[in-house]
Design a protein around this motif. Structure first.
Motif, short mmCIF file in Angstrom:
data_model
loop_
_atom_site.label_atom_id
_atom_site.label_comp_id
_atom_site.label_asym_id
_atom_site.label_seq_id
_atom_site.Cartn_x
_atom_site.Cartn_y
_atom_site.Cartn_z
N GLN A 93 17.59 -48.48 -7.92
CA GLN A 93 18.28 -47.81 -6.83
C GLN A 93 19.04 -46.59 -7.35
O GLN A 93 18.99 -45.52 -6.75
CB GLN A 93 19.24 -48.76 -6.14
N LYS A 94 19.72 -46.75 -8.49
CA LYS A 94 20.45 -45.61 -9.06
C LYS A 94 19.49 -44.50 -9.45
O LYS A 94 19.78 -43.32 -9.25
CB LYS A 94 21.25 -46.07 -10.29
N ALA A 95 18.34 -44.88 -10.02
CA ALA A 95 17.35 -43.87 -10.40
C ALA A 95 16.82 -43.15 -9.17
O ALA A 95 16.65 -41.92 -9.19
CB ALA A 95 16.21 -44.53 -11.17
N ASP A 96 16.58 -43.90 -8.09
CA ASP A 96 16.11 -43.26 -6.85
C ASP A 96 17.17 -42.31 -6.30
O ASP A 96 16.84 -41.20 -5.86
CB ASP A 96 15.78 -44.33 -5.79
N GLU A 97 18.43 -42.76 -6.33
CA GLU A 97 19.50 -41.90 -5.83
C GLU A 97 19.63 -40.64 -6.68
O GLU A 97 19.79 -39.54 -6.17
CB GLU A 97 20.83 -42.66 -5.82
N LYS A 98 19.54 -40.82 -7.99
CA LYS A 98 19.65 -39.67 -8.89
C LYS A 98 18.49 -38.71 -8.67
O LYS A 98 18.68 -37.49 -8.64
CB LYS A 98 19.67 -40.16 -10.34
N ALA A 99 17.28 -39.26 -8.49
CA ALA A 99 16.12 -38.41 -8.24
C ALA A 99 16.28 -37.66 -6.92
O ALA A 99 15.97 -36.47 -6.82
CB ALA A 99 14.84 -39.25 -8.23
N ALA A 100 16.80 -38.34 -5.91
CA ALA A 100 17.01 -37.70 -4.61
C ALA A 100 18.05 -36.58 -4.74
O ALA A 100 17.87 -35.49 -4.19
CB ALA A 100 17.46 -38.71 -3.56
N ASP A 101 19.12 -36.87 -5.49
CA ASP A 101 20.14 -35.83 -5.71
C ASP A 101 19.56 -34.65 -6.45
O ASP A 101 19.85 -33.48 -6.12
CB ASP A 101 21.34 -36.41 -6.49
N GLU A 104 17.46 -32.63 -4.06
CA GLU A 104 18.29 -31.85 -3.16
C GLU A 104 18.87 -30.65 -3.90
O GLU A 104 18.89 -29.54 -3.37
CB GLU A 104 19.41 -32.71 -2.57
N SER A 105 19.34 -30.90 -5.12
CA SER A 105 19.90 -29.81 -5.92
C SER A 105 18.83 -28.75 -6.21
O SER A 105 19.10 -27.55 -6.12
CB SER A 105 20.46 -30.38 -7.22
N ALA A 106 17.63 -29.20 -6.55
CA ALA A 106 16.54 -28.26 -6.84
C ALA A 106 16.18 -27.47 -5.58
O ALA A 106 15.97 -26.25 -5.64
CB ALA A 106 15.32 -29.00 -7.37
#
Length: 167
Positions: A93-101, A104-106
């Motif tokens: 879940q943390k990895a998914d959240e980090k990837a989503a962030d 979004e940043s990209a």
């Protein structure tokens, strides 16, 4: 008939004395030894039975403890597996959240860079257009109609330069 003679009487007395002596010195000690032996054998059998009962009791306790230990180890293993799965899910879940962030940043970075690039290109195009218009107008300044076209062009280019979203 029967004659009683002294030899017979002595023989009977000897037999009675012999019987009493044998009974006192031989039969009584042998009987006591046999009774002690019988008692010793009974005690040994009783002890053996008690030891066998104790062994069976200990075996049942051992089996119960072993069964309890197996159940406890199964519970511990199940708990460890459940915790590992929960930790795996948290990490995922943390990895998914980090990837989503990161996505979004990209996307935001790309959007900002695109806007900057568009703004820079508009500035360059406006500059080129002004230079081209200045050259054209410089050659034909004698014609008043061209001056109006030049002014109108400058106004439109200025508006596009000031407001890049107005296209």
């Amino acid at each position: 008939m029967l004659q009683l003679n002294m030899n017979l009487l002595y023989t009977i007395i000897n037999l009675v004395v012999l019987y009493l002596l044998l009974r006192h010195f031989l039969i009584k000690p042998v009987t006591e030894i046999m009774e002690k032996r019988k008692k010793l054998i009974e005690d040994g059998l009783l002890n053996a039975q008690n030891a066998q009962d104790d062994a069976a009791k200990m075996k049942r306790e051992y089996e119960a403890a072993l069964s309890g230990a197996k159940q406890e180890s199964a519970k511990i293993l199940e708990k460890a597996q459940r915790q590992a799965k929960e930790e795996y899910e948290k990490i995922l879940q943390k990895a998914d959240e980090k990837a989503a962030d990161m996505m979004e940043s990209a996307k935001e970075s790309i959007r900002v860079q695109r806007e900057q690039t568009i703004h820079e290109l508009q500035s360059q195009i406006a500059g080129l257009a002004l230079n081209a218009a200045a050259k054209i107008v410089g050659e034909k300044t004698e014609n008043q109609g061209n001056q109006e076209i030049y002014n109108q062009f400058l106004e439109e280019v200025g508006e596009a330069f000031d407001d890049p979203d107005k296209k």
